[in-house]
Design an enzyme around this catalytic site. Structure first.
Site, PDB file in Angstrom:
ATOM      1  CE  LYS A  82      -3.996   1.866   2.590  1.00  0.00           C
ATOM      2  NZ  LYS A  82      -4.859   1.641   3.780  1.00  0.00           N
TER       3      LYS A  82
ATOM      4  CB  SER B 158      -8.346   0.331   5.473  1.00  0.00           C
ATOM      5  OG  SER B 158      -9.114   1.496   5.395  1.00  0.00           O
TER       6      SER B 158
ATOM      7  CB  SER C  96      -8.269   3.332   2.702  1.00  0.00           C
ATOM      8  OG  SER C  96      -7.418   2.737   3.675  1.00  0.00           O
TER       9      SER C  96
HETATM   10  N1  GLN Z   1     -13.069   3.469   6.088  1.00  0.00           N
HETATM   11  C1  GLN Z   1     -12.561   3.887   7.363  1.00  0.00           C
HETATM   12  C2  GLN Z   1     -12.208   5.359   7.295  1.00  0.00           C
HETATM   13  O1  GLN Z   1     -12.484   5.954   6.314  1.00  0.00           O
HETATM   14  C3  GLN Z   1     -11.384   3.057   7.754  1.00  0.00           C
HETATM   15  C4  GLN Z   1     -10.158   3.461   7.040  1.00  0.00           C
HETATM   16  C5  GLN Z   1      -8.967   2.623   7.423  1.00  0.00           C
HETATM   17  O2  GLN Z   1      -9.090   1.583   8.027  1.00  0.00           O
HETATM   18  N2  GLN Z   1      -7.811   3.144   7.064  1.00  0.00           N
HETATM   19  O3  GLN Z   1     -11.684   5.902   8.196  1.00  0.00           O
END
Ligand code: GLN
Length: 487
Positions: free
Chosen positions: A74, A173, A149
């Site tokens: 990532k 994410s 994400s």
């Molecule tokens: N979707 C969640 C957010 O927008 C989790 C994101 C993540 O785990 N980095 O914060």
């Protein structure tokens, strides 16, 4: 082919790392134009690295458990001299001067880093539509989002571009995109994998973890990157767990609880769970019972408040962490008359809408006069969740829920409605708030033919039993999640 068998074939000299890497680069050349899983494919470095792995084998050495296996990162993990963007314009041109600890561990294990994957800007999002570089598409259906994400890391594995990738999980994410793309995704115990060199979103919640097409490969990668790191002050003083060694132990006698509140059942449960997702969860529970687990309903009441607490705590930490992107030390600078105006102009141009929304939310929640009402209260909810889990784990070894309330949704469907987007994370957030491990295992498909993920949750350092249950679920679902992509 699985990562395990690829590594075995390189270690035995049967296959060359170069051949394996070339094969995956060809798959990327073929499909990446459509999917956009990567922000950067490090072709030359990967081939050079593969040759070094092959040279070790040629000299009679052992490159390690991930010998010659391509791994994608990532794009929020620091790679020395290689652009690391976090999906943001604000890091334009920045090349980290050091490698993240996970990068060093991958290197020591013989892996070949093949590129940096697309992501929601600074890991804020659930669809990878918040990347400054455009969205990633779901390889299972390119009209759908891959989740987020870490959507690029999930898509890269689902598309067969790489057998393994790493993502980060602050509120889901890794697990949610794994579910939406039909691959395995693991959020380890907080502190199990070093965060050194992971660009911080919400430091008390962030964890790095693996994506793979099957449970054993996810275990292989987690074993390679986990274990204490003195460079991360929150790293736990525990060595990497033995996961591959316990995978075939089954679940006989394990007590498994289905969390009513986050599976759409029970009187106080949350709503919005698709019936097909609920059916797959019920089948997964039956599969565990058939394998000898004792499966019952469980109640973890305060999990219903997890989402609200998270959307105060995570933005609060983010507003502090992201203060460092000021046009002075990293990436983009938009010049202006004086420093304050330069800071503002840089941040205005460099950050996208969702990041700005989180910074404003977090700054507000932390401001004098509101601190106790928002941040303080959210921390109390966090404590309640920790206590509720502790109570549940007196009766259960593992807990179960859907990973996400629905299968992959159409691109564009939720971009204009942040609340709707945030609701994707209702099932995954509680484990981040508690610091516990949890993983998503593909378990059949929904009415639309798209993958459904089942979430297995465990108490801190409960990865071994969590992986045992995951292996049973995988076998019940019909073997390796990615079998149709294996050559
Ligand atoms: N979707 C969640 C957010 O927008 C989790 C994101 C993540 O785990 N980095 O914060």
């Amino acid at each position: 082919m699985s990562a395990l068998s690829l590594a075995a074939s390189v270690r035995s000299g049967e296959r060359s790392a170069r051949g394996i890497v070339e094969e995956h680069l060809a798959a990327i050349a073929d499909g990446e134009g459509e999917i956009h899983a990567f922000n950067l494919v490090t072709t030359d470095a990967a081939l050079e690295r593969a040759d070094r792995v092959d040279a070790v084998v040629a000299q009679g050495g052992d490159p390690g458990p991930l010998a010659g296996v391509p791994v994608a990162l990532k794009d929020n993990m620091c790679t020395r001299g290689v652009p690391t963007t976090c999906g943001s314009l604000i890091l334009d041109g920045w090349r980290p001067p050091y490698d993240a600890t996970v990068v060093e561990r991958l290197d020591a294990a013989g892996a070949v880093i093949i590129g940096k994957t697309n992501m929601d800007e600074f890991a804020m999002g659930s669809s990878t539509e918040n990347s400054a570089f455009g969205p990633t598409l779901n390889p299972r259906d390119t009209t759908r989002v891959p989740g987020g994400s870490s959507g690029g890391s999930a898509a890269a594995v689902a598309a067969g571009f790489t057998p393994l990738s790493l993502g980060s999980d602050t509120g889901g994410s890794i697990r949610q995109p794994a579910a939406l793309c039909g691959v395995v995704g693991v959020k380890p115990t907080y502190g199990a994998v070093s965060r050194y060199g992971l660009v911080a979103f919400a430091s008390s919640l962030d964890q790095i973890g693996p994506f793979a097409r099957n449970v054993a490969d996810a275990a292989l990668l987690l074993e390679a990157v986990a274990g204490h790191d003195p460079l991360d002050s929150t790293s736990i003083p525990v060595s990497a767990p033995d996961l591959l060694g316990v995978l075939d132990r089954g679940v006989e006698g394990l007590r498994v609880g289905i969390i009513e509140e986050i599976s759409g059942s029970g009187p106080t449960g949350l709503e919005g769970f698709a019936p097909d997702v609920q059916s797959r969860l019920a089948e997964a529970a039956e599969a565990l019972a058939a394998a000898g687990a004792v499966v019952e309903k469980a109640s973890v009441p305060s999990t219903v408040f997890g989402l609200s607490a998270y959307y105060v705590i995570a933005p609060a930490e983010a507003s502090s962490n992201l203060a460092r992107f000021d046009g002075v030390r990293f990436g983009l600078r938009v010049d202006a008359e004086n420093t304050v105006d330069m800071n503002a102009a840089t941040r205005t141009a460099g950050f996208g809408d969702e990041v700005k929304r989180r910074i404003m939310l977090g700054t507000y929640a932390l401001s004098a006069g509101y601190y106790d009402a928002y941040y303080g209260k959210s921390q109390k909810v966090r404590t309640l969740i920790v206590e509720d889990f502790a109570r549940a784990y007196q009766s259960f070894d593992l807990l179960l829920s859907p990973t996400a309330p629905t299968t992959a949704f159409p691109i564009g469907e939720k971009v204009d409605d942040p609340m709707l987007m945030y609701l994707n994370d209702v099932c995954t957030i509680p484990s981040n708030l508690a610091g516990h491990p949890a993983m998503s295992v593909p378990f059949g498909v929904g009415d639309d033919g798209l993958p459904v993920g089942v979430q297995v949750l465990a108490p801190a350092n409960g990865e071994p039993s969590m992986f045992r249950a995951a292996a049973v679920l995988e076998a019940a679902a019909g073997g390796s999640a990615g079998s149709r992509h294996d050559s």
